[in-house]
Design an enzyme around this catalytic site. Structure first.
Site, PDB file in Angstrom:
ATOM      1  N   HIS A   1       0.822  -1.221   0.000  1.00 12.78           N
ATOM      2  CA  HIS A   1       0.000   0.000   0.000  1.00 12.78           C
ATOM      3  C   HIS A   1       0.855   1.271   0.000  1.00 12.78           C
ATOM      4  CE1 HIS A   1       0.571   0.301   4.391  1.00 12.78           C
ATOM      5  NE2 HIS A   1       0.159   1.540   4.273  1.00 12.78           N
TER       6      HIS A   1
ATOM      7  N   LYS B   1       0.535   5.501  -2.117  1.00 17.58           N
ATOM      8  CA  LYS B   1       0.618   6.852  -1.547  1.00 17.58           C
ATOM      9  C   LYS B   1       1.036   7.818  -2.652  1.00 17.58           C
ATOM     10  CE  LYS B   1       2.029   5.265   3.018  1.00 17.58           C
ATOM     11  NZ  LYS B   1       1.051   5.716   4.001  1.00 17.58           N
TER      12      LYS B   1
ATOM     13  N   GLU C   1       6.196   5.710  13.585  1.00 21.17           N
ATOM     14  CA  GLU C   1       4.788   5.842  13.965  1.00 21.17           C
ATOM     15  C   GLU C   1       4.700   6.164  15.451  1.00 21.17           C
ATOM     16  OE1 GLU C   1       2.067   2.895  11.807  1.00 21.17           O
ATOM     17  OE2 GLU C   1       3.864   1.727  12.208  1.00 21.17           O
TER      18      GLU C   1
ATOM     19  N   ASP D   1       7.325  -6.677   9.120  1.00 14.47           N
ATOM     20  CA  ASP D   1       6.115  -5.894   8.874  1.00 14.47           C
ATOM     21  C   ASP D   1       6.387  -4.735   7.913  1.00 14.47           C
ATOM     22  OD1 ASP D   1       3.390  -5.215   9.327  1.00 14.47           O
ATOM     23  OD2 ASP D   1       3.936  -3.770  10.885  1.00 14.47           O
TER      24      ASP D   1
ATOM     25  N   HIS E   1       7.571  -2.212   2.572  1.00 15.13           N
ATOM     26  CA  HIS E   1       7.367  -0.767   2.463  1.00 15.13           C
ATOM     27  C   HIS E   1       8.678   0.020   2.324  1.00 15.13           C
ATOM     28  CE1 HIS E   1       3.384  -1.899   3.367  1.00 15.13           C
ATOM     29  NE2 HIS E   1       3.433  -1.806   4.680  1.00 15.13           N
TER      30      HIS E   1
HETATM   31  C1  BG6 Z   1       1.174  -1.788   7.545  1.00 20.64           C
HETATM   32  C2  BG6 Z   1       1.781  -2.413   8.749  1.00 20.64           C
HETATM   33  O1  BG6 Z   1       1.494  -2.532   6.401  1.00 20.64           O
HETATM   34  O2  BG6 Z   1       1.660  -0.443   7.406  1.00 20.64           O
HETATM   35  C3  BG6 Z   1       1.425  -1.592   9.974  1.00 20.64           C
HETATM   36  O3  BG6 Z   1       1.333  -3.735   8.912  1.00 20.64           O
HETATM   37  C4  BG6 Z   1       1.797  -0.145   9.802  1.00 20.64           C
HETATM   38  O4  BG6 Z   1       2.035  -2.127  11.140  1.00 20.64           O
HETATM   39  C5  BG6 Z   1       1.291   0.397   8.476  1.00 20.64           C
HETATM   40  O5  BG6 Z   1       1.238   0.590  10.864  1.00 20.64           O
HETATM   41  C6  BG6 Z   1       1.860   1.782   8.195  1.00 20.64           C
HETATM   42  O6  BG6 Z   1       1.231   2.334   7.087  1.00 20.64           O
HETATM   43  P1  BG6 Z   1       0.886   3.865   6.999  1.00 20.64           P
HETATM   44  O7  BG6 Z   1       0.264   4.013   5.658  1.00 20.64           O
HETATM   45  O8  BG6 Z   1      -0.023   4.168   8.132  1.00 20.64           O
HETATM   46  O9  BG6 Z   1       2.210   4.578   7.142  1.00 20.64           O
END
Ligand code: BG6
Length: 488
Positions: A182, A186, A220, A239, A244
């Site tokens: 995902h 963005k 975060e 994770d 990511h």
């Molecule tokens: C997810 C993780 O894929 O991405 C989460 O499993 C994390 O742990 C999240 O909080 C972060 O995504 P974003 O878009 O909130 O930065």
């Protein structure tokens, strides 16, 4: 253009992802007029649901977003037109993912173009694809497409990722699989390519001769929340890093593709990931948060979160120093960090440039000048900020750093997005640019595999919730005479 008519088949229809992200994304796509009249949704869930019941449930959830400003999707009101468009097209059936009968039922109901969306726990990815394949549901006949969207985590290490690729590729072609990350949905992540390759002044200096090091942060402030059960066997490295953070790494470090064609882009990304030298424990730090403060409130230690073992050694923070073994980046360290319950919420890439060749100037007080840093900001406020040195006003030749940059919000109206619109639309359009190919996924796991093995029985450093992370992570950079950018 409108996406071709198709059925979006959602496995895991009753789940969280469907409610929080897929439905708002479909609503936004419908609002933009991007879905064809012939679009429909068929949900499959192991719980008994009726079409009307499901429609009412989802309408209720959509309405609740108008009252919750903190939801991923927040709207002042739900526009009845696009929501009505989606609502009328929602159908659901009960089915057990492990039961062949489910796939036989689907084969009776489905025709034409179908996107199968696996919004299910990772252990079902293989079995669902096998179920679909064996029932003949992945055969593309009469020009119709059959595509499968797979959520993360794709595997939990190199072996399991390879095994999963083998299982699914036995049922259909690579081109039919859309492995989602995902972060690629963005808006500003895609903009990194534009910033690099549409600006003649940047690309010439985007290389080892001018770049000292690159920092990638996904910090975060939230804790593990209700996801202890998932997070315990997963941890921050699995994770966030090979998926990511490596996607951000690819965007900032890959070679210019020959075109914006999906395979051209994905080839460059794969090459970059393949050039990462496998990370060893000397070049990494893992940490876990202890009790602390978040936004002025006391918050518990990770070990006291629901569904977490009292003696858990799962990391909620990971920092890595990467070396990219290629012509452009040899000798330029990439420092990556991610964690929960950190001092600030920030996803960004910082390119630290080398100082000019000769120290003609000093800052007032005689200190060395701060080198240029360009920050590509992804969350929470997309934009960029670059630190440059200027002369302070006054009779003396004293310098000071200032910041120049922009915020997306100052130039563009915010597009209504939860981050899944582009991904869903691209999949319906058959554009896999923003999806992960099998070779990239495996190379990503290969790069962190030594670390996963070494960390299996390793102790975990501790950091106070609401702090910038463990001291050991500061030491990782201090060793090289560098420091992380502050988080607040
Ligand atoms: C997810 C993780 O894929 O991405 C989460 O499993 C994390 O742990 C999240 O909080 C972060 O995504 P974003 O878009 O909130 O930065």
């Amino acid at each position: 253009p409108q996406a071709p008519p198709c059925t979006l088949l959602i496995f895991g229809a009753g789940g969280d992802l469907t409610k929080r992200l897929l439905m708002p994304a479909l609503y936004n796509l419908a609002g933009g007029g991007l879905l064809a009249e012939g679009f429909s949704v068929l949900g499959v869930d192991h719980n008994p649901l009726t079409d009307e019941g499901w429609r009412d449930d989802l309408t209720g959830t959509m309405d609740s977003f108008t009252k919750d400003p903190s939801a991923e999707f927040h709207a002042e009101r739900i526009d009845p037109k696009p929501w009505g468009f989606i609502r009328d097209r929602l159908h659901v059936m009960q089915g057990d993912f492990a039961d062949e009968a489910t796939y036989r039922d689907l084969a009776d109901r489905l025709s034409g173009n179908v996107v199968f969306y696996l919004a299910v726990a990772a252990r079902f990815f293989g079995p669902v694809v096998e179920g679909l394949g064996k029932a003949g549901l992945l055969k593309q006949t009469d020009g119709a497409f059959r595509r499968v969207v797979i959520e993360k985590p794709f595997g939990s290490d190199l072996d399991s990722a390879k095994a999963l690729n083998k299982t699914i590729l036995a049922q259909a072609d690579e081109a039919q699989f859309y492995r989602i990350d995902h972060f690629l949905g963005k808006e500003t992540v895609q903009s990194i390519m534009a910033i690099r390759f549409a600006n003649g002044m940047l690309e010439p200096i985007w290389r080892r001769e001018y770049v000292d090091h690159i920092e990638i942060t996904a910090a975060e402030t939230i804790g593990v929340e209700e996801r202890g059960g998932f997070y315990e066997p997963t941890g921050a490295l699995r994770d966030m890093v090979p998926n990511h953070l490596f996607q951000l790494l690819c965007m900032v470090a890959m070679e210019p593709p020959n075109s914006f064609d999906a395979e051209a882009v994905r080839n460059e990304k794969a090459k970059l990931v393949q050039a990462i030298r496998p990370v060893t424990p000397e070049n990494a730090v893992r940490g876990q948060y202890s009790a602390g403060q978040e936004g002025g409130h006391a918050v518990p230690a990770y070990r006291d979160e629901p569904d977490v073992a009292k003696d858990s050694r799962t990391e909620t923070y990971a920092a890595l120093k990467l070396e990219i073994e290629n012509w452009r980046w040899a000798g330029v360290p990439f420092y990556l960090r991610t964690g929960k319950r950190m001092a600030g919420r920030r996803t960004e890439i910082a390119i630290h440039f080398k100082p000019p060749p000769f120290a003609l100037f000093r800052e007032a007080g005689g200190a060395d000048l701060a080198p240029n840093v360009m920050r590509l900001r992804i969350d929470p406020e997309p934009g960029s900020a670059t630190r440059i040195n200027v002369k302070r006003p006054g009779p003396q030749m004293h310098l000071a750093p200032v910041e120049t940059g922009f915020r997306y919000g100052d130039f563009f109206d915010p597009a209504p997005t939860v981050g899944y619109e582009t991904l869903l639309y691209d999949c319906m359009m058959g554009d896999p640019t923003l999806f992960q190919r099998a070779d990239s996924i495996e190379a990503s796991w290969a790069a962190v595999d030594p670390l996963l093995k070494a960390w299996k029985d390793a102790p975990v450093a501790s950091y106070v919730a609401g702090s910038p992370g463990p001291e050991e992570a500061d030491a990782l950079l201090a060793r090289d005479g560098r420091a992380w950018l502050p988080l607040d």
